[in-house]
Scaffold this motif. Structure first.
Motif, short mmCIF file in Angstrom:
data_model
loop_
_atom_site.label_atom_id
_atom_site.label_comp_id
_atom_site.label_asym_id
_atom_site.label_seq_id
_atom_site.Cartn_x
_atom_site.Cartn_y
_atom_site.Cartn_z
N ILE A 237 0.91 -1.14 -0.05
CA ILE A 237 0.20 -0.04 -0.15
C ILE A 237 0.85 1.33 0.12
O ILE A 237 1.80 1.42 0.94
N ALA A 238 0.50 2.25 -0.87
CA ALA A 238 1.49 3.43 -0.98
C ALA A 238 1.11 4.36 0.07
O ALA A 238 0.04 4.31 0.75
N LEU A 239 2.27 5.13 0.69
CA LEU A 239 1.98 5.77 1.82
C LEU A 239 2.35 7.28 1.38
O LEU A 239 3.25 7.54 0.71
N ARG A 348 2.52 5.65 -10.89
CA ARG A 348 3.73 5.48 -10.53
C ARG A 348 3.72 5.63 -9.15
O ARG A 348 4.38 4.77 -8.19
N ALA A 349 3.32 6.60 -8.48
CA ALA A 349 3.34 6.87 -7.14
C ALA A 349 2.51 5.97 -6.22
O ALA A 349 3.01 5.67 -4.92
N VAL A 350 1.46 5.27 -6.71
CA VAL A 350 0.62 4.28 -6.05
C VAL A 350 0.97 2.86 -6.40
O VAL A 350 0.06 1.91 -6.38
N HIS A 351 2.13 2.73 -7.28
CA HIS A 351 2.46 1.41 -7.44
C HIS A 351 1.81 0.87 -8.63
O HIS A 351 1.65 -0.51 -8.52
N ALA A 352 0.91 1.42 -9.27
CA ALA A 352 0.00 0.78 -10.50
C ALA A 352 0.49 0.86 -11.94
O ALA A 352 -0.21 0.55 -12.77
N ASP A 353 1.74 1.81 -12.13
CA ASP A 353 2.16 1.91 -13.28
C ASP A 353 2.65 0.58 -14.20
O ASP A 353 2.62 1.00 -15.40
#
Length: 435
Positions: A237-239, A348-353
């Motif tokens: 989970i993105a922080l 990219r920031a939330v690891h979905a790229d």
């Protein structure tokens, strides 16, 4: 299967002229020179971009708009499921194909007394979003629904509940917030007092009492925040931190593992966040307004100084698409750079790229076809087609051809001819001119 033709394909670092995009099932199958694909033989549908732009769907990682749809008046709660369906119909019209609904876990705040923000209601919305994720790709919903849980640090009684939601897979982004007057967004107490008095008609004495009470209220300890941060990281989970008002606070959030700085309040802090490799999130409403409603760093200033990497809708979805073209036309920012802040950078920031955020072969086919139409002395971007997971979920028709994009092309022949006259850097994936 679809082929999208006669458009200008917007990639993160360039514009492609004279190319077509092929969609098969839920993926982008090919991006190739126009004319190579025999749509009739393949039985594919053809989407004519009429010289407009072909872009990725917008990825919004911070928006509490769903709360407005559920609660259009402070004391009103509409049916939650209906509100979710209605919200996505509007979001898709604005080009938002992935929405991280930002739900707040407050303790008590005079600024946010709406019943929709009671924890039991927040959990109801969380459950609905989890259901959307389980049925994704089965024609149940128009867009990708995701959850951004915003934990206020004065909510000291929710650690176990939040941990449970983190471990269940319901949460896709977690942010730590502190709206205590005197720091963060409201570091200027006078601005906070004016906001409170405007909303609640409090006297100066009453406002002062609230400030004192909130400043004295217990807060989550660093150890508790660290524990939740570790659980989040363990579950991918993105922080994010929220309203960083000093480099010291920023470093504290970095120590927790935050890789996103939402709405840094000054240019100095935003620059420090970028130097530390963090994504910086700014609101698109401020792009259109030209200032921050709370007197902090404006999104325009952040973009102009190169310290904004992600743009979000915050509370006004309309601003997403409009801001991309405002930055392009008014600030002369290359269109691909403006769109990167709305697509690949947030992904990219939330690891979905790896799945969304850019038009690349093998990625999910979340695609917009955008034209600019004239109204008086202005032009407006409008979306004529939207695909999510390779499905056409929206088509809209405008009577006139685009204006600005029509400078380049209105059909395949014109696009190829125009491509001979544009800089190589914006023509081809390898940067070479193909005549």
């Amino acid at each position: 299967m679809y082929v999208i033709r006669n458009g200008i394909i917007v990639q993160p670092d360039r514009l492609l002229f004279g190319y077509e995009l092929v969609v098969e099932d839920d993926k982008i199958a090919a991006i190739q020179r126009q004319g190579k694909f025999d749509a009739a033989a393949a039985g594919a549908g053809v989407i004519d971009a009429h010289g407009g732009y072909v872009t990725p769907g917008l990825v919004d990682i911070h928006s509490d708009y769903i709360e407005t749809v559920i609660s259009p008046r402070p004391t009103v709660l509409m049916d939650f499921s209906t509100a979710l369906f209605e919200a996505e119909r509007e979001l898709i019209a604005h080009g938002i194909t992935t929405m991280y609904h930002s739900l707040s876990a407050y303790a008590q705040d005079i600024m946010d007394t709406k019943p929709v923000r009671r924890w039991e209601n927040t959990e109801k919305i969380m459950a609905l979003i989890a259901g959307c994720k389980r049925t994704e790709g089965r024609n149940a919903h128009l867009i990708r629904h995701r959850l951004h849980l915003r934990l206020e640090v004065d909510n000291v009684n929710l650690v176990e509940q939040v941990e449970g939601h983190l471990r269940s897979g319901e949460v896709d982004e977690l942010s730590f917030m502190d709206h205590t007057p005197g720091q963060g967004q409201y570091r200027d107490i006078e601005i906070w007092r004016k906001s409170v008095r405007s909303d609640h008609e409090l006297s100066d004495e009453e406002a002062a009492q609230i400030v004192a009470a909130q400043q004295a209220a217990p807060k989550l300890s660093f150890e508790q925040l660290k524990y939740l941060a570790e659980v989040a990281r363990e579950n991918g989970i993105a922080l994010a931190s929220h309203d960083d008002d000093s480099v010291e606070h920023l470093d504290l959030m970095r120590e927790l593992g935050c890789t996103i700085s939402e709405f840094p309040v000054s240019l100095e802090v935003a620059r420090a966040a970028r130097e530390r490799g963090m994504s910086t999130v700014m609101g698109t409403p401020n792009i259109l307004l030209g200032k921050s409603h709370s007197g902090n760093l404006s999104a325009r200033e952040a973009v102009s100084n190169g310290v904004a990497s992600v743009l979000c809708s915050d509370y006004y979805p309309t601003a997403m698409l409009q801001s991309a073209f405002a930055l392009h036309h008014d600030f002369k920012l290359p269109l691909e750079e403006a769109f990167a802040m709305l697509t690949i950078n947030p992904a990219r920031a939330v690891h979905a790229d790896d799945q969304i955020g850019s038009l690349e072969e093998g990625k999910k086919a979340d695609i917009l076809v955008i034209r600019e139409v004239e109204e008086g002395q202005r032009t407006y971007p409008v979306i004529t087609a939207t695909l999510v997971d390779g499905r056409v979920v929206s088509r809209m028709w405008y009577p006139a051809l685009p204006s600005m994009s029509a400078r380049f092309a209105t059909d395949a022949a014109t696009i190829v001819e125009t491509a001979d006259h544009v800089p190589a850097a914006v023509m081809d994936t390898d940067g070479s001119e193909d005549k």
